[in-house]
Write an enzyme that holds these catalytic residues in place. Structure first.
Site, PDB file in Angstrom:
ATOM      1  N   MET A  60      -5.346   2.235  -2.036  1.00 25.54           N
ATOM      2  CA  MET A  60      -5.356   3.704  -2.033  1.00 25.54           C
ATOM      3  C   MET A  60      -5.785   4.231  -3.400  1.00 25.54           C
ATOM      4  SD  MET A  60      -2.429   4.869   0.581  1.00 25.54           S
ATOM      5  CE  MET A  60      -1.053   4.732  -0.529  1.00 25.54           C
ATOM      6  N   LEU A 100      -6.110   2.742  -9.523  1.00 28.07           N
ATOM      7  CA  LEU A 100      -6.032   1.287  -9.699  1.00 28.07           C
ATOM      8  C   LEU A 100      -5.359   0.905 -11.021  1.00 28.07           C
ATOM      9  CD1 LEU A 100      -9.593   0.384  -8.385  1.00 28.07           C
ATOM     10  CD2 LEU A 100      -7.437   0.428  -7.108  1.00 28.07           C
ATOM     11  N   HIS A 101      -4.542  -0.146 -10.940  1.00 32.98           N
ATOM     12  CA  HIS A 101      -3.872  -0.687 -12.123  1.00 32.98           C
ATOM     13  C   HIS A 101      -4.123  -2.189 -12.156  1.00 32.98           C
ATOM     14  CE1 HIS A 101      -0.978  -1.930  -9.134  1.00 32.98           C
ATOM     15  NE2 HIS A 101      -0.750  -0.665  -8.792  1.00 32.98           N
ATOM     16  N   GLY A 157      -2.358  -4.587 -11.293  1.00 36.50           N
ATOM     17  CA  GLY A 157      -1.940  -5.285 -10.075  1.00 36.50           C
ATOM     18  C   GLY A 157      -3.105  -5.358  -9.096  1.00 36.50           C
ATOM     19  N   HIS A 158      -3.772  -4.222  -8.878  1.00 32.49           N
ATOM     20  CA  HIS A 158      -4.945  -4.213  -7.991  1.00 32.49           C
ATOM     21  C   HIS A 158      -6.034  -5.139  -8.549  1.00 32.49           C
ATOM     22  CE1 HIS A 158      -3.424   0.033  -7.100  1.00 32.49           C
ATOM     23  NE2 HIS A 158      -3.442  -0.520  -5.907  1.00 32.49           N
ATOM     24  N   MET A 178       4.064  -2.997 -11.218  1.00 33.44           N
ATOM     25  CA  MET A 178       2.994  -2.005 -11.356  1.00 33.44           C
ATOM     26  C   MET A 178       2.804  -1.272 -10.039  1.00 33.44           C
ATOM     27  SD  MET A 178       0.216  -3.973 -13.645  1.00 33.44           S
ATOM     28  CE  MET A 178       0.678  -4.519 -15.288  1.00 33.44           C
TER      29      MET A 178
HETATM   30  P1  AMP Z   1      -1.945   0.386  -2.691  1.00 35.10           P
HETATM   31  O1  AMP Z   1      -3.125   0.933  -3.411  1.00 35.10           O
HETATM   32  O2  AMP Z   1      -0.641   0.726  -3.319  1.00 35.10           O
HETATM   33  O3  AMP Z   1      -2.005   0.644  -1.213  1.00 35.10           O
HETATM   34  O4  AMP Z   1      -2.036  -1.201  -2.843  1.00 35.10           O
HETATM   35  C1  AMP Z   1      -3.188  -1.918  -2.466  1.00 35.10           C
HETATM   36  C2  AMP Z   1      -2.868  -3.394  -2.491  1.00 35.10           C
HETATM   37  O5  AMP Z   1      -2.476  -3.771  -3.819  1.00 35.10           O
HETATM   38  C3  AMP Z   1      -1.685  -3.753  -1.580  1.00 35.10           C
HETATM   39  O6  AMP Z   1      -1.952  -4.985  -0.923  1.00 35.10           O
HETATM   40  C4  AMP Z   1      -0.543  -3.880  -2.548  1.00 35.10           C
HETATM   41  O7  AMP Z   1       0.480  -4.751  -2.099  1.00 35.10           O
HETATM   42  C5  AMP Z   1      -1.228  -4.435  -3.771  1.00 35.10           C
HETATM   43  N1  AMP Z   1      -0.459  -4.144  -4.974  1.00 35.10           N
HETATM   44  C6  AMP Z   1       0.130  -2.963  -5.313  1.00 35.10           C
HETATM   45  N2  AMP Z   1       0.821  -3.089  -6.465  1.00 35.10           N
HETATM   46  C7  AMP Z   1       0.679  -4.388  -6.855  1.00 35.10           C
HETATM   47  C8  AMP Z   1       1.174  -5.149  -7.954  1.00 35.10           C
HETATM   48  N3  AMP Z   1       1.967  -4.600  -8.895  1.00 35.10           N
HETATM   49  N4  AMP Z   1       0.833  -6.452  -8.040  1.00 35.10           N
HETATM   50  C9  AMP Z   1       0.034  -7.022  -7.083  1.00 35.10           C
HETATM   51  N5  AMP Z   1      -0.470  -6.362  -6.026  1.00 35.10           N
HETATM   52  C10 AMP Z   1      -0.141  -5.060  -5.905  1.00 35.10           C
END
Ligand code: AMP
Length: 280
Positions: A27, A30-31, A33-34, A183
């Site tokens: 979504m 981006l950090h 983690g992404h 993150m």
């Molecule tokens: P989101 O943008 O929050 O929907 O996340 C996109 C993808 O990134 C999802 O598969 C999340 O589980 C993964 N994600 C979010 N935060 C982290 C993180 N801190 N470390 C690793 N993957 C993450």
């Protein structure tokens, strides 16, 4: 990096490429983690596709949807630097041509009613629908997901089985700040003070993942976990739960014969944070 907002163009572009595809739905905002998912994806496939779509159908709280950060220019720069090959950044009507109210109903069983399913009404139906539509557009060989959204991984696997989608699911570990805080795009809405206080979630998860700290009952451990969260300023605390890591059955007591997991969801101010940790 190839960038498009249109599914037709995405499909045409991907059809012309040779090689395997790893796909990461996000979504945005981006950090690291992404970005760790992008680098993991590069180990699996020739072409890495990321999507950025703030999916309205998975927000049970409209205010959360409005406040969700959308720094698209910075995201494009991060993905380019990370060596991402393709970014799909659609508008709502490209994903839901008939409107976002025409959702398919998935049988998610227990997952729809427990933990995140219990506290976020309709959230996982929205997730299952959007990821199904995105997977149909990208047709990847590998789907890369984060363990931070543990229940979501199980929901997506359930949806894929029902839809007969065969990509291999790779689950990446949670990236954390130096403080231990997982993150999250929502962390940008926390003050520095709140961020520091929020690290208590991972401290407690670490503490109880150590067998030596489990000479107590789960009930006592849970109470103390909740007290620590309250003292750090979390309010309300949706859950601090112990579950079987295979199927998320809630457990009343530590059971060393199972692979277990502690899962947490709680609010710091108006920001809802989730985290989890597997324990043996
Ligand atoms: P989101 O943008 O929050 O929907 O996340 C996109 C993808 O990134 C999802 O598969 C999340 O589980 C993964 N994600 C979010 N935060 C982290 C993180 N801190 N470390 C690793 N993957 C993450």
């Amino acid at each position: 990096m190839f960038l498009t907002k249109k599914q037709d163009i995405l499909r045409q572009y991907l059809a012309r490429q040779n090689g395997t595809i790893a796909y990461i739905p996000t979504m945005g905002a981006l950090h690291d983690g992404h970005l760790s998912l992008v680098s993991l994806a590069q180990n699996y496939a020739d072409i890495v596709v990321v999507s950025i779509f703030v999916n309205p159908t998975q927000f049970d709280n409209k205010d959360d949807l409005i406040k969700y950060p959308k720094p698209i220019e910075a995201d494009i720069e991060k993905l380019t630097l990370a060596g991402c090959d393709v970014l799909y950044h659609p508008e709502v009507d490209d994903i839901y041509p008939e409107g976002p109210d025409t959702l398919k109903n998935y049988d998610l069983g227990y997952l729809d009613d427990v933990l995140e399913g219990q506290y976020r009404d309709g959230h996982y139906q929205g997730v299952a629908n959007v990821v199904s539509l995105l997977l149909t557009a990208v047709e990847p060989d590998f789907l890369i997901l984060g363990a931070k959204d543990y229940q979501q991984v199980m929901v997506i696997k359930t949806m894929m089985k029902q839809d007969g989608i065969e990509a291999e699911v790779i689950v990446a570990p949670t990236r954390r700040e130096a403080s231990g805080l997982a993150m999250s795009s929502r962390n940008t809405r926390l003050s520095e003070k709140q961020k520091a206080a929020a690290a208590v979630i991972s401290e407690q998860l670490e503490y109880y993942s150590d067998r030596n700290h489990r000479d107590t009952t789960w009930n006592a451990a849970q109470k103390s976990f909740v007290t620590e969260l309250s003292q750090a300023g979390f309010e309300p605390i949706d859950y601090v739960a112990l579950a079987d890591a295979e199927d998320l059955t809630l457990l009343e007591e530590f059971d060393e014969t199972r692979k277990m997991m502690i899962l947490v969801a709680a609010y710091m101010g108006d920001v809802r944070l989730i985290d989890n940790k597997g324990i043996n």
